[in-house]
Design a protein around this motif. Structure first.
Motif, PDB file in Angstrom:
ATOM      1  N   TRP A 246      -7.634   0.500   0.990  1.00  0.00           N
ATOM      2  CA  TRP A 246      -6.211   0.930   1.188  1.00  0.00           C
ATOM      3  C   TRP A 246      -6.197   1.969   2.440  1.00  0.00           C
ATOM      4  O   TRP A 246      -7.132   2.688   2.589  1.00  0.00           O
ATOM      5  N   ALA A 247      -5.165   2.006   3.273  1.00  0.00           N
ATOM      6  CA  ALA A 247      -4.958   2.873   4.219  1.00  0.00           C
ATOM      7  C   ALA A 247      -5.937   2.724   5.374  1.00  0.00           C
ATOM      8  O   ALA A 247      -6.139   3.427   6.282  1.00  0.00           O
ATOM      9  N   GLU A 248      -6.585   1.526   5.632  1.00  0.00           N
ATOM     10  CA  GLU A 248      -7.656   1.478   6.633  1.00  0.00           C
ATOM     11  C   GLU A 248      -7.226   0.275   7.731  1.00  0.00           C
ATOM     12  O   GLU A 248      -7.924  -0.039   8.575  1.00  0.00           O
TER      13      GLU A 248
ATOM     14  N   PHE B 112     -15.663   9.172   4.035  1.00  0.00           N
ATOM     15  CA  PHE B 112     -14.621   9.252   4.989  1.00  0.00           C
ATOM     16  C   PHE B 112     -14.624  10.986   5.144  1.00  0.00           C
ATOM     17  O   PHE B 112     -13.833  11.335   4.969  1.00  0.00           O
TER      18      PHE B 112
ATOM     19  N   VAL C  37      -9.944  10.127  -4.255  1.00  0.00           N
ATOM     20  CA  VAL C  37      -9.247  10.348  -2.947  1.00  0.00           C
ATOM     21  C   VAL C  37      -8.004   9.760  -3.119  1.00  0.00           C
ATOM     22  O   VAL C  37      -7.227   9.902  -2.104  1.00  0.00           O
ATOM     23  N   LEU C  38      -7.400   9.260  -3.981  1.00  0.00           N
ATOM     24  CA  LEU C  38      -5.885   8.989  -4.375  1.00  0.00           C
ATOM     25  C   LEU C  38      -5.408   9.449  -5.563  1.00  0.00           C
ATOM     26  O   LEU C  38      -5.663   9.228  -6.587  1.00  0.00           O
TER      27      LEU C  38
ATOM     28  N   ARG D 144     -12.668   5.433  -6.831  1.00  0.00           N
ATOM     29  CA  ARG D 144     -12.077   5.464  -5.691  1.00  0.00           C
ATOM     30  C   ARG D 144     -10.831   6.438  -5.967  1.00  0.00           C
ATOM     31  O   ARG D 144     -10.060   6.713  -4.942  1.00  0.00           O
TER      32      ARG D 144
ATOM     33  N   PRO E 116      -2.038   9.665  -0.908  1.00  0.00           N
ATOM     34  CA  PRO E 116      -3.419   9.021  -0.224  1.00  0.00           C
ATOM     35  C   PRO E 116      -4.040   9.950   0.574  1.00  0.00           C
ATOM     36  O   PRO E 116      -4.295   9.850   1.905  1.00  0.00           O
TER      37      PRO E 116
ATOM     38  N   TRP F  58      -4.713  12.527   9.518  1.00  0.00           N
ATOM     39  CA  TRP F  58      -4.370  11.817   8.262  1.00  0.00           C
ATOM     40  C   TRP F  58      -3.801  12.533   7.413  1.00  0.00           C
ATOM     41  O   TRP F  58      -2.829  12.701   6.556  1.00  0.00           O
TER      42      TRP F  58
ATOM     43  N   GLU G 119     -16.326   8.331  -1.561  1.00  0.00           N
ATOM     44  CA  GLU G 119     -15.638   9.420  -0.853  1.00  0.00           C
ATOM     45  C   GLU G 119     -16.447  10.025   0.400  1.00  0.00           C
ATOM     46  O   GLU G 119     -16.052  10.584   1.284  1.00  0.00           O
TER      47      GLU G 119
ATOM     48  N   GLU H 258       0.812  -1.211  -0.014  1.00  0.00           N
ATOM     49  CA  GLU H 258      -0.005   0.034   0.028  1.00  0.00           C
ATOM     50  C   GLU H 258       0.732   1.305  -0.097  1.00  0.00           C
ATOM     51  O   GLU H 258       0.451   2.185  -0.778  1.00  0.00           O
TER      52      GLU H 258
ATOM     53  N   LYS I 240      -7.597  10.182   1.188  1.00  0.00           N
ATOM     54  CA  LYS I 240      -8.456   9.348   1.743  1.00  0.00           C
ATOM     55  C   LYS I 240      -9.593  10.106   2.540  1.00  0.00           C
ATOM     56  O   LYS I 240     -11.076   9.731   2.239  1.00  0.00           O
TER      57      LYS I 240
END
Length: 505
Positions: A450-452, A264, A336-337, A333, A366, A294, A261, A88, A368
């Motif tokens: 990803w990133a969770e 988050f 947000v990336l 998705r 990232p 973040w 999105e 990731e 997110k």
């Protein structure tokens, strides 16, 4: 069977934990305002004290004392470590971050041993509270619910430790937990630890409500307990149990939000989301422990938000280009990336974008989490951190069905295709065999989650964790690195009774 185990490590951290635990209560946490209930003995003898003690147990979700751990954004956070040790992410700050990415771990590397020290005291505290609250005269239904919440929290903390370090010493006996002179005991077997975690999750799920909203949002619900249990079964490759548990979660009324999105953003405060099953409830104005930082970690230093919010940007976290390039360019998705990100506006008000790839950055941005429109603090955000959500459950169910049945069926296809449809992607091709379907799930979990905080556990389950690092050129990605080392002090202070994980010295 209870695991009545005590380590020397607890002696140094437990007393301090008892003294400071109640100081973590604040107005942003589970609807409770801070109130002193006297010394510890008084706290666990009154209904108010029981409620306060349970709320204190929840601070482990946010790391215990600061934003560095738990499910937050800092160095010790489960989500950060799951990103930086896998495909990731990478970090532009280098140094010890490179050790994370190359799996260059030793028992003296605090970044990977820290959570062992941080979370064992929570398990001790829960054991004591569970015992003492049974003698408190209070509403029976509330007592039953709070008991179930504590069991779910204990299972969650123990499971995080088990996934990270293997079977280890946990305490379920209140007398041992409260005894600073208790002798260390050898580590349990995996079977013993899994049995205790499973027992806690099952007993909690029998009592807890389907979900919490409003001031109680952020507490462990039935759905959250079952989601944790499903992850345990998958880790143990008990596929039929995982399918059964996932099917139960599907019946509890959760669903995907229409826009990825929005999951988050601050729109999901107080349980407004039909997708988020468990989250760390954040605030932009409280202490750092309960804030979302973040964006400060992930945004490039020249990032300028088009909305005008003056966001703090340290330029650290990135998604590796090799992973970013796996996404379908039409995947929603990617909103947000970011490969291109805003750096200001021209004289006509048009947004100016910087290309992260062509400017030599290590990876995509990232983002997110959406900026907090309150602008209360450019570094801190009130956007909640999801721990469990329904999209994860759907993908776990698809994988578990594929494993249990020797290949996918219509239900497995439907589960993953629901997630893909929201992302604007076509359904998977039919006729995939077991291995082909698993490969699709492996990628889809990257694209969606990803990133969770779950990628490390995913890669370990697929026997790809150390292989990923070795394929990236690491010379320190030995197979035993699938487990973190225990702190050297925990082994030394036990006089060798607590054994280090194999491969470390």
């Amino acid at each position: 069977m209870k695991i009545n185990i005590r380590t020397m490590l607890h002696r140094s951290v437990y007393t301090g934990f008892l003294c400071i635990g109640l100081l973590f209560l604040n107005s942003c946490e589970k609807g409770l305002d801070y109130k002193s209930y006297g010394d510890l003995n008084t706290v666990i003898k009154t209904p108010e004290g029981v409620t306060a003690a349970v709320s204190t147990a929840y601070t482990g979700l946010a790391g215990g004392s600061d934003w560095q751990g738990g499910w937050d954004a800092g160095t010790y956070a489960w989500r950060t470590q799951a990103m930086m040790t896998t495909d990731e992410g990478v970090c532009a700050w280098g140094n010890d971050w490179n050790k994370m990415h190359t799996l260059n771990f030793t028992p003296d590397f605090d970044w990977v041993t820290h959570n062992y020290t941080r979370y064992l005291p929570f398990i001790s505290r829960i054991a004591i509270t569970l015992a003492d609250m049974q003698n408190v005269d209070m509403d029976a239904n509330l007592k039953s619910r709070l008991t179930a919440e504590l069991k779910a929290l204990r299972a969650h903390y123990a499971q995080l430790l088990y996934f990270a370090y293997g079977p280890l010493t946990i305490i379920t006996d209140a007398k041992i937990a409260a005894d600073p002179n208790a002798s260390p005991v050898p580590r349990p077997t995996s079977e013993e630890m899994v049995k205790q975690i499973e027992k806690d999750y099952l007993e909690a799920a029998e009592v807890l409500p389907t979900k919490f909203t409003g001031s109680n949002y952020g507490r462990f619900s039935k759905a959250a307990a079952l989601t944790g249990l499903m992850k345990l079964y998958m880790h143990e490759k008990q596929w039929s149990k995982a399918v059964e548990t996932g099917t139960k979660i599907k019946s509890l009324g959760y669903s995907l939000q229409p826009k990825y999105e929005d999951v988050f953003s601050v729109a999901n405060k107080s349980g407004a989301s039909a997708e988020v099953i468990l989250a760390v409830v954040c605030t932009a104005t409280g202490t750092d422990q309960y804030t979302n930082m973040w964006l400060a970690h992930s945004l490039p230093t020249d990032y300028k938000d088009p909305s005008g919010i003056n966001l703090t940007a340290w330029g650290g976290y990135k998604m590796r280009w090799t992973s970013y390039d796996k996404f379908n360019p039409s995947d929603k998705r990617l909103g947000v990336l970011l490969e291109k990100y805003p750096v200001g506006k021209d004289a006509s008000g048009n947004i100016i974008y910087q290309n992260a790839r062509t400017s030599g950055q290590l990876g995509a941005v990232p983002m997110k989490f959406a900026p907090d429109p309150s602008k209360a603090n450019s570094q801190n955000s009130a956007v909640d951190f999801p721990i469990y959500r329904y999209a994860d459950v759907l993908l776990m169910l698809a994988e578990s069905i594929n494993e249990a049945n020797g290949g996918p069926n219509a239900e497995a296809y439907d589960a993953v295709n629901q997630v893909r449809a929201r992302a604007g992607l076509a359904a998977l091709a039919t006729g995939l065999n077991k291995a082909q379907f698993l490969t699709k799930i492996q990628d889809e979990r990257l694209f969606e989650l990803w990133a969770e905080g779950w990628r490390r556990d995913d890669l370990i389950r697929w026997n790809l964790f150390t292989k990923r690092a070795a394929d990236d050129g690491s010379t320190t990605a030995e197979p035993f690195k699938a487990l973190y080392p225990l702190p050297r002090a925990a082994v030394n202070q036990s006089n060798g009774i607590i054994k280090q994980n194999p491969g470390y010295n």
